[in-house]
Design an enzyme around this catalytic site. Structure first.
Site, short mmCIF file in Angstrom:
data_model
loop_
_atom_site.label_atom_id
_atom_site.label_comp_id
_atom_site.label_asym_id
_atom_site.label_seq_id
_atom_site.Cartn_x
_atom_site.Cartn_y
_atom_site.Cartn_z
N VAL A 177 0.70 4.83 4.98
CA VAL A 177 0.18 3.77 5.86
C VAL A 177 1.30 2.77 6.19
CG1 VAL A 177 -1.54 1.94 6.10
CG2 VAL A 177 -2.18 4.10 5.02
N GLY A 178 2.25 2.61 5.28
CA GLY A 178 3.40 1.73 5.55
C GLY A 178 4.11 2.14 6.83
N CYS B 31 1.46 0.50 -9.09
CA CYS B 31 2.56 1.04 -8.27
C CYS B 31 3.82 1.29 -9.09
CB CYS B 31 2.86 0.10 -7.12
SG CYS B 31 3.24 -1.57 -7.66
N THR C 178 3.02 4.61 1.15
CA THR C 178 4.13 4.86 2.08
C THR C 178 3.59 5.42 3.40
OG1 THR C 178 5.59 5.23 0.21
CG2 THR C 178 6.32 6.12 2.32
N GLY D 49 0.83 -1.21 0.00
CA GLY D 49 0.00 0.00 0.00
C GLY D 49 0.86 1.24 0.00
N GLU E 247 5.68 -3.23 0.84
CA GLU E 247 5.66 -3.02 -0.62
C GLU E 247 4.92 -1.71 -0.85
OE1 GLU E 247 7.06 -4.89 -2.99
OE2 GLU E 247 7.73 -6.53 -1.72
#
Ligand code: NAD
Length: 389
Positions: free
Chosen positions: A126-127, A178, A124, A122, A144
């Site tokens: 929320v990463g 992406c 960056t 998802g 990812e």
């Protein structure tokens, strides 16, 4: 996705075997091996843009490595999430492979649980939340993520082919990929040529009325549609620019005269809009790329292998593709993943199996007297003679 799973099934018997590394003289009589241990319970969180593939490919790798898996599909592709929640329990043991549906709050609840591994696909933004949650239990994590993947075009290229490959990479799934080429870097001269070719290619692919073409998909929802309209305010429209909110349709659009600090050059686009930022030469392009976050992939179109090497050696990105877009993702034997803000860790093929496997170092000795005699120098009392052995 089917090919990924076939690839795993074909190779799995070899991958699971304990690996036998080289041994030194000291361990000549010993059993030295690496045992492939599953981590335990894995959480896989998927994104909406390829909602089956981005969830089930890592899930297949995690299962192949022997783990139990909690599947969290994206709520934004709601029909797919429903399909996954209804279908998975028909084929897999629900105690070992439960599906949890929901959005940010349900995901936050999941992240409050302790897992043995978290695999997240998802944004960056929320990463970072996922990574912070994983940190509480020192849970290993693969992220990812996304970002802006640049595409440099050199004046040596066969332009029609380059334009087709770049536009295809940009427009597949309406730019919601992406690894879509996010923006173009090229000279002013190439910009004009690119635009002329792009007009012809778009006409060849989608006809005069692009909106009625069945070959161009739509933006996922109104939030993203409005966000993209906002980004289209940067620079000047050279190609396209039409939109229709009732269908969430945005015409393939090329923007010129963009500035580095325009929103379109700062935020991941994730839509059918392609800005061109002009540079003097390849070295300026490399400087421009290196001044920004490390991309998920860097695309270079050039006939010069020297120039391609120059980009590869002097930049960092998750992946690198010359004279092609997107297709590296389909090579089973290549790891797929980002670096820096575009992600950490990788998967696909053997790399997926390894991601979900703890490599347990094992040393096996026997209790025979010969071995014990050889090892006796380590026991006290110590002496000069023993330490010289
Ligand atoms: P997203 O980060 O909004 O959502 C991904 C997942 O996180 C969803 O399952 C969602 O429910 C969950 N989530 C959302 N907000 C959350 C929060 N506050 N707390 C906890 N969980 C939350 O991403 P997206 O919009 O689904 O996907 C688009 C992004 O994903 C783009 O940046 C794209 O580049 C990236 N992406 C990366 C890859 C890759 O393989 N590197 C593949 C596809 C998409």
């Amino acid at each position: 996705m089917k090919n990924d799973i076939k690839h795993i099934l074909y190779h799995l018997n070899d991958w699971v075997k304990p690996e036998k590394p080289d041994k030194s003289f000291v361990n000549m009589l010993d059993d030295v091996h690496i045992y492939n241990d599953p981590f335990g319970v894995v959480l896989v969180i998927g994104a909406w843009n390829y909602p089956l593939q981005l969830l089930l490919v890592p899930v297949a790798a995690a299962i192949a490595a022997g783990n139990c898996v909690v599947l969290k599909p994206s709520e934004i592709a709601g029909n797919c999430a429903k399909f996954i929640a209804e279908t998975i329990p028909k084929y897999l043991d629900n105690d070992c492979y439960p599906v949890v549906c929901g959005g940010p709050s349900e995901t936050a609840d999941l992240l409050n649980q302790r897992f043995d591994y978290i695999f997240y696909t998802g944004s960056t933004r929320v990463g970072k939340i996922v990574h912070a949650a994983a940190n509480k239990n020192l849970t290993p994590t693969t992220l990812e993520l996304g970002g802006k993947s640049p595409c440099y075009i050199d004046k040596s290229v066969e332009l029609r082919t380059a334009v087709k490959r770049i536009l295809w990479g940009k427009l597949i799934n309406c730019g919601q990929t992406c690894i879509a080429p996010d923006y173009i870097l090229c000279s002013k001269e190439m910009e004009q040529k690119f635009i002329a070719e792009a007009r012809e290619v778009l006409k060849e692919w989608y006809g005069d009325n692009i909106q009625s073409s069945p070959d161009l998909s739509r933006v996922i929802n109104q939030n993203n549609f409005q966000r993209l309209l906002g980004l289209m305010k940067s620079g000047r429209v050279a190609v396209g620019g039409k939109y229709d909110a009732s269908e969430r349709f945005i015409e393939p659009t090329i923007l010129v005269d963009v500035k580095p600090d325009d929103p379109i050059m700062e935020e991941e686009i994730f839509g059918p809009i392609l800005p061109i930022y002009t540079v003097e030469n390849a070295y300026d392009a490399i400087k421009f790329i290196n001044a920004r976050e490390k991309p998920l992939v860097l695309y270079v179109f050039s006939n010069s292998s020297k120039l391609i090497k120059e980009f590869k050696n002097n930049t960092t990105s998750g992946g690198f593709c010359s004279n092609e877009t997107i297709m590296h993702v389909g090579v089973d034997t290549l790891p797929f993943g980002g670096v820096g803000m575009s992600g950490m860790g990788s998967y696909h093929g053997k790399y997926g199996f390894d991601t979900f496997t703890h490599k347990k170092s094992c040393l096996g000795k026997n209790l025979a007297m010969l071995g014990e005699k050889m090892a006796s120098a380590r026991y006290p009392p110590y002496s000069d003679r023993k330490s010289s052995l």
